[in-house]
Design an enzyme around this catalytic site. Structure first.
Site, short mmCIF file in Angstrom:
data_model
loop_
_atom_site.label_atom_id
_atom_site.label_comp_id
_atom_site.label_asym_id
_atom_site.label_seq_id
_atom_site.Cartn_x
_atom_site.Cartn_y
_atom_site.Cartn_z
N HIS A 64 0.85 -1.21 0.00
CA HIS A 64 0.00 0.00 0.00
C HIS A 64 0.87 1.25 0.00
O HIS A 64 1.87 1.35 0.71
CB HIS A 64 -1.02 0.00 1.14
CG HIS A 64 -0.49 0.15 2.54
ND1 HIS A 64 -0.22 1.38 3.10
CD2 HIS A 64 -0.23 -0.76 3.51
CE1 HIS A 64 0.18 1.23 4.35
NE2 HIS A 64 0.20 -0.07 4.62
N ASP A 176 6.11 2.31 6.49
CA ASP A 176 4.82 1.64 6.44
C ASP A 176 3.91 2.47 5.54
O ASP A 176 3.36 3.48 5.97
CB ASP A 176 4.24 1.54 7.85
CG ASP A 176 2.89 0.86 7.92
OD1 ASP A 176 2.48 0.24 6.92
OD2 ASP A 176 2.23 0.97 8.97
N GLU A 209 -4.96 1.93 2.59
CA GLU A 209 -4.93 0.79 3.53
C GLU A 209 -5.08 1.25 4.97
O GLU A 209 -5.72 0.58 5.79
CB GLU A 209 -3.61 0.01 3.36
CG GLU A 209 -3.56 -1.31 4.14
CD GLU A 209 -2.98 -1.19 5.54
OE1 GLU A 209 -2.94 -2.20 6.26
OE2 GLU A 209 -2.56 -0.07 5.94
N HIS A 319 4.53 3.28 13.05
CA HIS A 319 3.66 4.46 13.09
C HIS A 319 4.29 5.60 13.88
O HIS A 319 3.67 6.20 14.77
CB HIS A 319 2.28 4.10 13.65
CG HIS A 319 1.39 3.47 12.63
ND1 HIS A 319 0.01 3.56 12.68
CD2 HIS A 319 1.67 2.74 11.53
CE1 HIS A 319 -0.51 2.91 11.64
NE2 HIS A 319 0.49 2.40 10.94
#
Length: 352
Positions: A64, A176, A209, A319
């Protein structure tokens, strides 16, 4: 080991969920160098197809392209911005960060602040801050000037460049999952370079995502692959405070993580496992009792069901603005998926 050029460009191109056009363009331009067909769609997702040689099964390799970010929710009369999250943040890591807001007139730099520690009550110093306690300062003298610079709904990302870290690690925001998009493209490139696979290989860089799984749902429906491998990040276990037991051991530099779970097809897992062993690629395993929290959760339910696998990369500080992964693990993941594709014989059945 330097950061690969495509990955470096992806990491420095902002694109929170729903606003992925710029990194998607970077990804598509790179894929033109090896793929026969490259394109996108109205949801913002991208694909690059390497045609097969023997009428075999079509394999989708999915990462993603979106990242977590922030969005402006209110402009105060004194010029400060209030904001919400796009995706999931630990508010504690946002304090003191520089941000880059994407506006119709270009980038605007801001700073995330809150009251100085000297002015916090004792009980407040012990609490985890909430987003409502924070604000973005763009240097505006008042709300009127701020409203000329930004609009409600403008999005922002942390303003920090990637670091080429010691021992072959890379540190950055948006690993990410720009890593997953890089691995998807690199695996497809390796397949093309090595004489292609029996069936089509379709690398995908899908959108949203972190918020809705929209890109994986629509891309899987549109391309209707015979099977899919999702590439994402998982939690590295070699940082303080991570306990083993519910989480399997996979430190940085241990290779890709091959997942097993109820939403993942057991034969796809076995074929990934066999490919890793045959190629001498280091790997670890993880067991997921229910959903995976990745695009695989949407893809395996698309149409009449798409057999899906999950290959993840260990990541420290998920994150956050300082996510960390191993470049050796990234390389190993691409080689594993390329080997899987080349070993996927025509006529293989995934019925069960």
């Amino acid at each position: 080991m330097p950061i690969p050029e495509l990955l470096a460009k992806l990491l420095t191109t902002p694109g929170p969920s729903g606003h992925e056009t710029a990194p998607a363009q970077v990804w598509r331009e790179y894929c033109l160098s090896f793929a026969q067909e490259v394109g996108g769609d109205r949801v913002g997702s991208s694909y690059a197809r390497v045609p097969g040689t023997a009428g075999g099964l079509t394999l989708a390799i999915v990462g993603h392209i979106d990242e977590i970010g922030l969005h402006v929710s209110h402009i105060e009369d004194d010029g400060y911005l209030r904001f919400g999250q796009v995706g999931g943040w630990d508010a504690g890591v946002l304090i003191g960060q520089r941000v880059k807001l994407k506006t119709r007139n270009g980038d605007v730099v801001g700073l995330i602040g809150r009251k100085p520690i000297h002015l916090l009550k004792d009980e407040d110093r012990k609490k985890i801050p909430e987003l409502k306690d924070l604000h973005i300062d763009i240097g505006a003298k008042d709300g009127e000037e701020a409203a000329e610079l930004v609009r409600i709904g403008d999005v922002a990302v942390i303003d920090a460049d990637p670091l080429d870290f010691r021992h072959g690690r890379v540190v950055s925001r948006s690993l990410d999952n720009r890593v997953g998009c890089y691995v998807a493209a690199e695996a497809a490139r390796l397949v093309a370079q090595d004489g292609r696979a029996p069936g089509d290989v379709v690398a995908m860089a899908v959108t949203q995502e972190e918020t809705t799984f929209a890109g994986s749902r629509t891309s899987a429906f549109a391309h209707d692959p015979d099977l899919a491998i999702v590439v994402d990040l998982t939690f590295a276990t070699d940082q303080p405070g991570v306990e083993l037991g519910q989480i399997t051991k996979h430190p940085l530099d241990s290779g890709p993580v091959i997942a097993r779970g109820t939403s993942l097809h057991p034969l796809v897992f076995e074929r990934l496992y066999e490919a890793a062993e045959a190629e001498g690629i280091p790997f670890t395993l993880e067991s997921l009792g229910k959903g995976t929290g990745t695009d695989a959760d949407a893809i395996h339910l698309t149409r009449a069901g798409i057999p899906s696998g999950l290959v993840s990369l260990p990541c420290r500080y998920m994150h956050s603005p300082v996510e960390m992964v191993s470049l050796a693990d990234i390389d190993a993941a691409a080689r594993l998926i390329a080997a899987f594709a080349r070993r996927l014989e025509p006529g293989t059945s995934f019925e069960r």
